[in-house]
Design an enzyme around this catalytic site. Structure first.
Site, short mmCIF file in Angstrom:
data_model
loop_
_atom_site.label_atom_id
_atom_site.label_comp_id
_atom_site.label_asym_id
_atom_site.label_seq_id
_atom_site.Cartn_x
_atom_site.Cartn_y
_atom_site.Cartn_z
N GLU A 39 0.97 -1.25 -0.05
CA GLU A 39 0.05 -0.01 -0.08
C GLU A 39 0.99 1.21 -0.03
OE1 GLU A 39 -2.85 0.28 3.25
OE2 GLU A 39 -3.62 2.18 2.21
N ARG A 274 6.43 -13.29 9.01
CA ARG A 274 6.68 -12.15 8.79
C ARG A 274 8.42 -12.19 9.31
NH1 ARG A 274 3.27 -8.13 9.12
NH2 ARG A 274 4.86 -6.61 9.68
N LYS A 284 5.13 0.66 10.10
CA LYS A 284 4.71 1.67 9.14
C LYS A 284 4.77 3.06 10.41
CE LYS A 284 3.59 0.23 4.97
NZ LYS A 284 2.68 0.12 3.86
P1 ATP Z 1 0.06 -1.74 6.93
O1 ATP Z 1 0.02 -1.62 8.22
O2 ATP Z 1 0.16 -0.34 6.37
O3 ATP Z 1 -0.78 -2.64 6.11
P2 ATP Z 1 2.25 -3.33 5.92
O4 ATP Z 1 3.66 -3.53 6.61
O5 ATP Z 1 1.42 -4.53 6.10
O6 ATP Z 1 1.67 -2.31 6.72
P3 ATP Z 1 1.90 -3.17 3.05
O7 ATP Z 1 2.24 -2.33 2.33
O8 ATP Z 1 0.44 -3.66 3.33
O9 ATP Z 1 2.48 -3.02 4.37
O10 ATP Z 1 2.76 -4.74 2.86
C1 ATP Z 1 3.12 -5.00 1.62
C2 ATP Z 1 3.20 -6.52 1.63
O11 ATP Z 1 4.61 -6.82 2.45
C3 ATP Z 1 2.35 -7.46 2.27
O12 ATP Z 1 2.19 -8.58 1.45
C4 ATP Z 1 2.78 -7.58 3.58
O13 ATP Z 1 2.32 -9.02 4.09
C5 ATP Z 1 4.29 -7.67 3.55
N1 ATP Z 1 5.15 -7.59 4.73
C6 ATP Z 1 4.88 -6.43 5.46
N2 ATP Z 1 5.77 -6.28 6.65
C7 ATP Z 1 6.20 -7.57 6.47
C8 ATP Z 1 7.48 -8.25 7.34
N3 ATP Z 1 7.78 -7.81 8.36
N4 ATP Z 1 7.74 -9.39 6.80
C9 ATP Z 1 7.28 -10.01 5.55
N5 ATP Z 1 6.45 -9.49 5.05
C10 ATP Z 1 5.95 -8.32 5.20
#
Ligand code: ATP
Ligand code: MG
Length: 569
Positions: A39, A274, A284
């Protein structure tokens, strides 16, 4: 120098096993199509890098393609600035979304028309309804872990009535929160996500791409699976917290497949754990707080775990890939120690980084018996294990800079460096013997005096007849190259700064940045941005990509030579 990319054979993991099975049964006709769906509401961090390496890496190793898709359905928080930073981050990590001449860059907001049409279709088929309860009523009626939900009094509206209301929602006839569109699934499901989830809500918000065209916006769960199906994604990889959302993902796609919109097989959601990294934060929201409240110097502060931050710090894409290879892919959430990351970095940089001498805390050394008008040329390998990379040369003259900690007036036991009466070797040069010091009015040592032995030069026969226990590095005062050096350390002093909802600001490391004025061996003046070196005895350093310029060198410490965390310094 040519760099060839030799990806090691990928270690097997449960996701690759699923793909291998699909290839055996011919489920997708050997097609592998993944996507990375950020996002655009912030800068990517090291956790995202794991997802990027996984999604793009899998596609690459199966000869498939990974889409870069902006999941941009929250108008309030998204922007072009974030879109651009995400494109830069993925590119810098070494991945691309072009495949067989086609560009696979997508925006969920491009699907708004389709998403809306599919919602009407679900309404017509009796799978969605407009609910007019207040948010509070909806919350109460959702039930709890022990109680089933209570159906909304609006749940049995006719498709005609729902269609009329939904169209009027879209036309802007209602206020925010007055109505929502919900999927009609099962209010008594043990899975909350299946208790008639909201799939559309009213928002009078300006979207950075679609402007004011829409005042109804689709929810994440509804958008995500449909975007996957529209793009013919085969394997939709996401983090474990979406496991409970998978039944909804499948439900929506199955309804639309039954309606003839999508063909089966439908994309398969697969969850993995993750990345949690010690001494770092990967939320974030909290990263934003560090920036807006001034605890760091912006998103690309070299202490930030953002991709722009680690890039500026000097981390390499290869070291990030190496980290991801080493931690693997599992379904168990765990913490990866920062030292694993730093280890991957050292392994990568040790091979690549040319060696340079740098004095970070300069103290003058005067060789009294060295003629004032004499300059000798010393040489050293660019890389000790790669003679083919050649040698570097630098002058030796009467006045040198040495490291302040390499001299001691009252040496502790076991100190083998310079002290009055002791001999050391000047690395790549001569053996010298310390004869005395100069002090200022306050008694501080401002210069050290010594004599050298002209027959002790490194690489000559006489060198062997001098037995000394210490070797120190130096640069010649007359030709030294001044540089600002920023000594970065971990941003937090605790391994899990935000564990258990603690205030992570309390765990900030007050010594995470120190700036020194150093001297480097000559030749560094012309160093371009983002060049990495090993400063002998000190660690790995990079020219700062923002502040460094020829004639005004600024270096960042990437990482020290050894892991000294948790050990007395
Ligand atoms: P938000 O809280 O804004 O949703 P987010 O960290 O989930 O934050 P996204 O932009 O939705 O952000 O993440 C994009 C992709 O990265 C998603 O598929 C998410 O699962 C993956 N992702 C986010 N954080 C991690 C992490 N710590 N380890 C592995 N993958 C991650
Ligand atoms: Mg997310």
């Amino acid at each position: 120098m040519t760099t060839e990319r030799n990806d090691p054979p990928a270690a097997s993991n449960f996701i690759r096993n699923i793909i291998d099975d699909d290839n055996r049964t011919g489920k997708w006709n050997q097609r592998v199509e993944t996507r990375f769906p950020p996002e655009p509401n912030g800068y990517l961090h090291i956790g995202h890098a794991k997802s990027i390496c996984l999604n793009f890496g899998i596609a690459r190793s199966y000869g498939g393609v990974c889409h870069l898709r902006f999941d941009d359905t929250n108008p309030e928080k998204e922007s072009v600035e974030y879109v651009n930073s995400i494109i830069d981050a993925v590119t810098w990590l070494g991945f691309e979304w072009q495949h067989n001449g086609a560009e696979h860059l997508y925006y969920a907001s491009d699907y708004y028309d389709k998403l809306y049409a599919f919602a009407e279709l679900l309404i017509e088929r009796g799978h969605a309804y407009v609910d007019s309860q207040s948010a509070e009523q909806m919350r109460t009626n959702r039930g709890s872990a022990t109680e089933v939900g209570t159906p909304s009094p609006f749940r049995n509206r006719t498709p005609q009535e729902n269609l009329d209301l939904f169209r009027r929602m879209k036309a802007g006839e209602f206020k925010e929160g007055e109505h929502v569109l919900r999927a009609k699934i099962d209010m008594s499901s043990p899975n909350f996500n299946m208790r008639d989830p909201v799939i559309y809500r009213i928002r009078f918000a300006h979207h950075y791409r679609t402007g004011d065209t829409w005042c109804v916006y689709p929810m994440y769960d509804y958008t995500h699976c449909i975007s996957d199906a529209l793009e013919n994604i085969t394997h939709s990889l996401c983090t474990l917290e979406f496991e409970d959302h998978r039944p909804l993902y499948d439900w929506i796609l199955n309804q639309l497949a039954d309606a003839g919109v999508f063909q089966r097989p439908l994309p398969q959601q697969i969850e993995f754990s993750r990345l949690n990294l010690t001494y770092a934060i990967t939320s974030k929201r909290k990263l934003l707080q560090l920036v807006t409240e001034g605890y760091v110097d912006g998103w690309d502060d070299p202490r930030m775990p953002t991709i722009v931050g680690v890039r500026r710090r000097g981390f390499t894409p290869e070291s990030i890939q190496l980290l991801c290879d080493r931690i693997g892919v599992t379904k168990v959430d765990s913490w990866i120690d920062m030292s694993v990351f730093e280890g991957a970095l050292r392994d990568d940089l040790d091979e690549k980084a040319p060696r340079v001498t740098a004095v970070l805390d300069p103290l003058k050394l005067i060789i009294d018996n060295f003629p004032a008008d004499l300059t000798e040329t010393c040489s050293a390998p660019v890389h000790p294990h790669h003679p083919e990379r050649g040698t570097r040369t630098f002058p030796l003259s009467r006045e040198l800079w040495i490291e302040r900690e390499d001299f001691s007036e009252a040496p502790p036991k076991g100190y083998f460096r310079l002290f009055p009466g002791n001999r050391v070797r000047l690395r790549y040069g001569y053996v010298v013997e310390c004869t005395g010091v100069d002090k200022d009015a306050n008694g501080n040592v401002i210069a050290v005096h010594c004599n050298y032995f002209p027959d002790s030069r490194s690489g000559t026969e006489g060198a062997n007849s001098y037995k000394v226990k210490g070797t120190i590095h130096w640069v010649s005062v007359a030709s030294a190259c001044p540089a600002e050096v920023r000594l970065y350390d971990r941003l937090f002093k605790e391994a899990q700064p935000d564990a258990g909802g603690r205030d992570f600001l309390q765990a900030l490391n007050p010594d995470s940045k120190r700036v020194v004025h150093a001297y480097l061996e000559p030749g560094a003046h012309e160093t371009a941005a983002e060049q990495r070196f090993q400063f002998e005895r000190h660690g790995y350093f990079v020219t700062d990509r923002i502040d460094s310029a020829p004639g005004k060198l600024v270096f960042n410490r990437i990482v020290s030579l050894r892991d000294s965390w948790g050990k007395p310094s």
